[in-house]
Design an enzyme around this catalytic site. Structure first.
Site, PDB file in Angstrom:
ATOM      1  N   HIS A 137       4.563   2.814   2.341  1.00  0.00           N
ATOM      2  CA  HIS A 137       3.763   3.241   1.186  1.00  0.00           C
ATOM      3  C   HIS A 137       2.575   4.113   1.585  1.00  0.00           C
ATOM      4  CE1 HIS A 137       5.431  -0.593  -0.924  1.00  0.00           C
ATOM      5  NE2 HIS A 137       6.302   0.401  -0.946  1.00  0.00           N
ATOM      6  N   CYS A 166      -3.910  17.073  -0.257  1.00  0.00           N
ATOM      7  CA  CYS A 166      -4.243  18.079  -1.285  1.00  0.00           C
ATOM      8  C   CYS A 166      -3.271  17.907  -2.450  1.00  0.00           C
ATOM      9  CB  CYS A 166      -4.103  19.477  -0.686  1.00  0.00           C
ATOM     10  SG  CYS A 166      -4.123  20.775  -1.949  1.00  0.00           S
ATOM     11  N   CYS A 176      -8.199  24.865  -0.676  1.00  0.00           N
ATOM     12  CA  CYS A 176      -7.866  25.594  -1.916  1.00  0.00           C
ATOM     13  C   CYS A 176      -8.697  25.124  -3.108  1.00  0.00           C
ATOM     14  CB  CYS A 176      -6.378  25.424  -2.241  1.00  0.00           C
ATOM     15  SG  CYS A 176      -5.986  23.788  -2.861  1.00  0.00           S
ATOM     16  N   GLY A 205       4.425 -12.378   4.179  1.00  0.00           N
ATOM     17  CA  GLY A 205       3.308 -12.039   3.301  1.00  0.00           C
ATOM     18  C   GLY A 205       3.640 -11.040   2.223  1.00  0.00           C
ATOM     19  N   THR A 206       4.850 -11.139   1.657  1.00  0.00           N
ATOM     20  CA  THR A 206       5.172 -10.257   0.539  1.00  0.00           C
ATOM     21  C   THR A 206       5.831 -11.052  -0.581  1.00  0.00           C
ATOM     22  OG1 THR A 206       6.329  -8.258  -0.188  1.00  0.00           O
ATOM     23  CG2 THR A 206       7.397  -9.534   1.545  1.00  0.00           C
ATOM     24  N   PRO A 212       2.922 -18.720   1.968  1.00  0.00           N
ATOM     25  CA  PRO A 212       2.482 -20.021   1.448  1.00  0.00           C
ATOM     26  C   PRO A 212       3.107 -20.346   0.086  1.00  0.00           C
ATOM     27  CG  PRO A 212       0.690 -18.424   1.355  1.00  0.00           C
ATOM     28  CD  PRO A 212       1.830 -17.765   2.053  1.00  0.00           C
TER      29      PRO A 212
HETATM   30  C1  BV8 Z   1      10.314   4.197  -6.532  1.00  0.00           C
HETATM   31  C2  BV8 Z   1       0.670   1.859  -2.365  1.00  0.00           C
HETATM   32  C3  BV8 Z   1      11.812   5.887  -7.290  1.00  0.00           C
HETATM   33  C4  BV8 Z   1      -0.399   2.154  -3.357  1.00  0.00           C
HETATM   34  C5  BV8 Z   1       2.336   0.470  -3.490  1.00  0.00           C
HETATM   35  C6  BV8 Z   1      11.956  -2.631 -12.360  1.00  0.00           C
HETATM   36  C7  BV8 Z   1      12.654  -3.379 -11.432  1.00  0.00           C
HETATM   37  C8  BV8 Z   1      12.643  -3.021 -10.066  1.00  0.00           C
HETATM   38  C9  BV8 Z   1      11.931  -1.904  -9.633  1.00  0.00           C
HETATM   39  C10 BV8 Z   1      11.238  -1.180 -10.563  1.00  0.00           C
HETATM   40  C11 BV8 Z   1      11.241  -1.530 -11.918  1.00  0.00           C
HETATM   41  N1  BV8 Z   1      10.456  -0.640 -12.551  1.00  0.00           N
HETATM   42  C12 BV8 Z   1       9.974   0.267 -11.670  1.00  0.00           C
HETATM   43  C13 BV8 Z   1      10.456  -0.042 -10.461  1.00  0.00           C
HETATM   44  C14 BV8 Z   1      10.222   0.679  -9.201  1.00  0.00           C
HETATM   45  C15 BV8 Z   1       8.850   0.287  -8.653  1.00  0.00           C
HETATM   46  C16 BV8 Z   1       8.720  -1.202  -8.498  1.00  0.00           C
HETATM   47  O1  BV8 Z   1       9.256  -1.784  -7.576  1.00  0.00           O
HETATM   48  N2  BV8 Z   1       7.989  -1.829  -9.436  1.00  0.00           N
HETATM   49  C17 BV8 Z   1       7.839  -3.277  -9.359  1.00  0.00           C
HETATM   50  C18 BV8 Z   1       6.359  -3.648  -9.511  1.00  0.00           C
HETATM   51  C19 BV8 Z   1       8.684  -3.896 -10.456  1.00  0.00           C
HETATM   52  N3  BV8 Z   1       8.824   0.907  -7.353  1.00  0.00           N
HETATM   53  C20 BV8 Z   1       8.382   2.168  -7.223  1.00  0.00           C
HETATM   54  O2  BV8 Z   1       7.937   2.834  -8.129  1.00  0.00           O
HETATM   55  C21 BV8 Z   1       8.544   2.768  -5.836  1.00  0.00           C
HETATM   56  N4  BV8 Z   1       9.141   4.062  -5.956  1.00  0.00           N
HETATM   57  O3  BV8 Z   1      11.009   3.318  -6.920  1.00  0.00           O
HETATM   58  O4  BV8 Z   1      10.597   5.511  -6.648  1.00  0.00           O
HETATM   59  C22 BV8 Z   1      11.965   7.279  -6.887  1.00  0.00           C
HETATM   60  C23 BV8 Z   1      12.919   7.592  -5.926  1.00  0.00           C
HETATM   61  C24 BV8 Z   1      13.061   8.909  -5.554  1.00  0.00           C
HETATM   62  C25 BV8 Z   1      12.248   9.895  -6.116  1.00  0.00           C
HETATM   63  C26 BV8 Z   1      11.267   9.554  -7.068  1.00  0.00           C
HETATM   64  C27 BV8 Z   1      11.112   8.242  -7.451  1.00  0.00           C
HETATM   65  C28 BV8 Z   1       7.201   2.947  -5.172  1.00  0.00           C
HETATM   66  C29 BV8 Z   1       6.575   1.617  -4.932  1.00  0.00           C
HETATM   67  C30 BV8 Z   1       5.315   1.801  -4.078  1.00  0.00           C
HETATM   68  C31 BV8 Z   1       4.094   1.467  -4.880  1.00  0.00           C
HETATM   69  N5  BV8 Z   1       2.915   1.514  -4.009  1.00  0.00           N
HETATM   70  N6  BV8 Z   1       1.288   0.573  -2.667  1.00  0.00           N
HETATM   71  C32 BV8 Z   1      -1.586   1.258  -3.208  1.00  0.00           C
HETATM   72  O5  BV8 Z   1      -1.605   0.383  -2.303  1.00  0.00           O
HETATM   73  O6  BV8 Z   1      -2.525   1.441  -3.999  1.00  0.00           O
HETATM   74  S1  BV8 Z   1       2.996  -1.059  -3.791  1.00  0.00           S
HETATM   75  C33 BV8 Z   1       1.867  -2.327  -3.502  1.00  0.00           C
HETATM   76  O7  BV8 Z   1       2.642  -3.516  -3.711  1.00  0.00           O
HETATM   77  C34 BV8 Z   1       1.341  -2.481  -2.083  1.00  0.00           C
HETATM   78  O8  BV8 Z   1       1.865  -1.572  -1.149  1.00  0.00           O
HETATM   79  C35 BV8 Z   1       1.830  -3.894  -1.707  1.00  0.00           C
HETATM   80  O9  BV8 Z   1       2.003  -4.098  -0.369  1.00  0.00           O
HETATM   81  C36 BV8 Z   1       3.107  -3.861  -2.420  1.00  0.00           C
HETATM   82  C37 BV8 Z   1       3.958  -5.054  -2.501  1.00  0.00           C
HETATM   83  O10 BV8 Z   1       3.192  -6.144  -2.866  1.00  0.00           O
HETATM   84  P1  BV8 Z   1       3.010  -7.288  -1.740  1.00  0.00           P
HETATM   85  O11 BV8 Z   1       2.700  -6.624  -0.449  1.00  0.00           O
HETATM   86  O12 BV8 Z   1       4.177  -8.179  -1.767  1.00  0.00           O
HETATM   87  O13 BV8 Z   1       1.705  -7.971  -2.225  1.00  0.00           O
HETATM   88  P2  BV8 Z   1       1.605  -9.107  -3.339  1.00  0.00           P
HETATM   89  O14 BV8 Z   1       0.167  -9.283  -3.671  1.00  0.00           O
HETATM   90  O15 BV8 Z   1       2.602  -8.828  -4.418  1.00  0.00           O
HETATM   91  O16 BV8 Z   1       2.116 -10.421  -2.587  1.00  0.00           O
HETATM   92  C38 BV8 Z   1       1.345 -10.955  -1.535  1.00  0.00           C
HETATM   93  C39 BV8 Z   1       2.169 -12.093  -0.963  1.00  0.00           C
HETATM   94  O17 BV8 Z   1       1.456 -12.619   0.165  1.00  0.00           O
HETATM   95  C40 BV8 Z   1       2.378 -13.251  -1.931  1.00  0.00           C
HETATM   96  O18 BV8 Z   1       3.727 -13.639  -1.900  1.00  0.00           O
HETATM   97  C41 BV8 Z   1       1.475 -14.358  -1.374  1.00  0.00           C
HETATM   98  O19 BV8 Z   1       2.037 -15.634  -1.570  1.00  0.00           O
HETATM   99  C42 BV8 Z   1       1.479 -14.014   0.082  1.00  0.00           C
HETATM  100  N7  BV8 Z   1       0.305 -14.478   0.841  1.00  0.00           N
HETATM  101  C43 BV8 Z   1      -0.963 -14.681   0.384  1.00  0.00           C
HETATM  102  N8  BV8 Z   1      -1.748 -15.107   1.417  1.00  0.00           N
HETATM  103  C44 BV8 Z   1      -0.941 -15.145   2.529  1.00  0.00           C
HETATM  104  C45 BV8 Z   1       0.353 -14.746   2.167  1.00  0.00           C
HETATM  105  N9  BV8 Z   1       1.367 -14.690   3.047  1.00  0.00           N
HETATM  106  C46 BV8 Z   1       1.116 -15.046   4.312  1.00  0.00           C
HETATM  107  N10 BV8 Z   1      -0.109 -15.439   4.746  1.00  0.00           N
HETATM  108  C47 BV8 Z   1      -1.154 -15.508   3.890  1.00  0.00           C
HETATM  109  N11 BV8 Z   1      -2.369 -15.898   4.328  1.00  0.00           N
HETATM  110 ZN    ZN Z   2      -5.401  22.437  -1.081  1.00  0.00          ZN
END
Ligand code: BV8
Ligand code: ZN
Length: 248
Positions: free
Chosen positions: A117, A125, A150, A187-188, A214
């Site tokens: 990501h 840009c 630019c 952690g995802t 967890p």
């Molecule tokens: C794409 C960067 C197509 C930005 C991020 C319906 C169904 C399925 C998919 C979709 C849908 N509708 C839309 C989609 C696609 C969409 C998607 O998946 N949506 C989801 C929400 C339903 N995906 C996209 O749009 C992707 N692109 O599909 O493009 C395409 C193809 C070709 C050409 C054009 C288009 C792009 C997705 C990328 C989005 N960007 N980040 C930013 O950071 O600001 S995603 C964002 O979520 C972060 O990167 C993060 O890492 C990521 C995933 O979340 P997690 O990492 O899992 O974090 P979360 O908080 O959810 O969970 C934390 C976990 O840690 C928990 O389980 C918790 O229990 C655990 N935890 C807590 N403490 C601990 C721990 N574990 C261990 N130790 C601890 N101490």
């Molecule tokens: Zn530029």
């Protein structure tokens, strides 16, 4: 926490893959996206991490990223990042794939994680065509910054919802998931695609898949072993067990 037969398989494993999410940075004080106190419970991720949000209000979107960068400047890698960095020496072939944009893995010494990501420390840009992407770690004051080449707007070098993942990174990640002996998913919440399809591929291919979280996730009932723990302590124990058995 780790049955003997799993440790024995890990000792013999030649190719290991780790996929991390925001949870690996939680013990560094970085709030996750969907957990309690998640940085997204104040704002709606689908409203901010999208090209439409940036087009509509670039300053507001940049302010949210700048607030996250401010928190990250003070953040230190934690035990979980350190153990994962050490896995590069332990497994003959090791691939780290991260969904995180914080680069704490690199701070812990991981050499070349696949950043699915992008990175919050990269700026790009937003002109059409774009002048390119560059590393930018400063405290940005005039938001949103202007491209020095630019004058167009500059956007964070991350992948937003609705945007494709970097082609090369995705291809490398998919190949690693297909070829590995063991796949750790740490952690995802396994909700964001296509990243979440990587452990699903490993499960379908019958690999040894170990989850550390967890909380339950959609993968918990499908993986070989789901360790219900925070990453730091679980990975520290894993390192002890592997090193003890490796020398035995
Ligand atoms: C794409 C960067 C197509 C930005 C991020 C319906 C169904 C399925 C998919 C979709 C849908 N509708 C839309 C989609 C696609 C969409 C998607 O998946 N949506 C989801 C929400 C339903 N995906 C996209 O749009 C992707 N692109 O599909 O493009 C395409 C193809 C070709 C050409 C054009 C288009 C792009 C997705 C990328 C989005 N960007 N980040 C930013 O950071 O600001 S995603 C964002 O979520 C972060 O990167 C993060 O890492 C990521 C995933 O979340 P997690 O990492 O899992 O974090 P979360 O908080 O959810 O969970 C934390 C976990 O840690 C928990 O389980 C918790 O229990 C655990 N935890 C807590 N403490 C601990 C721990 N574990 C261990 N130790 C601890 N101490
Ligand atoms: Zn530029």
């Amino acid at each position: 926490m780790y049955p003997k037969e799993i440790i024995e398989k890990l000792i013999k494993a030649q190719k290991a893959v780790v996929l991390t999410g925001a949870g690996i940075s939680a013990e560094s004080g970085i709030s996750t996206f969907r957990g309690t106190g998640g940085q997204w419970d104040k704002v709606d991720p689908m409203k901010l991490a999208t090209p439409e949000a940036f087009a509509k209000d670039p300053k507001y979107v940049w302010e949210w990223y700048e607030a996250r960068r401010r928190q990250l400047r003070e953040a230190k890698p934690n035990m979980g990042h350190d153990v994962i960095a050490g896995m590069e020496e332990f497994f003959p072939k090791f691939t780290l794939i991260t969904q995180n944009v914080d680069r704490l893995h690199q701070k812990a010494g991981s050499r070349n994680p696949i950043e699915l990501h992008g990175s919050i420390w990269m700026a790009r840009c937003a002109g059409i065509p774009s002048c390119g992407e560059w590393e930018d770690r400063h405290e940005l004051v005039n938001l949103p910054p202007q491209c020095p080449h630019c004058g167009a707007l500059v956007r964070p070098g991350v992948v937003w919802f609705g945007e494709g993942l970097p082609g090369e990174a995705w291809a490398e990640a998919e190949k690693a998931a297909l070829e590995c002996d063991v796949f750790f998913v740490i952690g995802t919440s396994a909700l964001v695609h296509p990243a979440a399809s990587l452990p699903e591929t490993a499960i379908q291919k019958g690999k040894l898949v170990i989850e550390i979280n967890p909380e339950e996730t959609p993968l918990s009932g499908l993986v070989t072993l789901s360790v219900r723990s925070h990453a730091g302590p679980a990975l520290e124990l894993l390192r002890e067990k592997l090193l003890a058995n490796d020398s035995a």
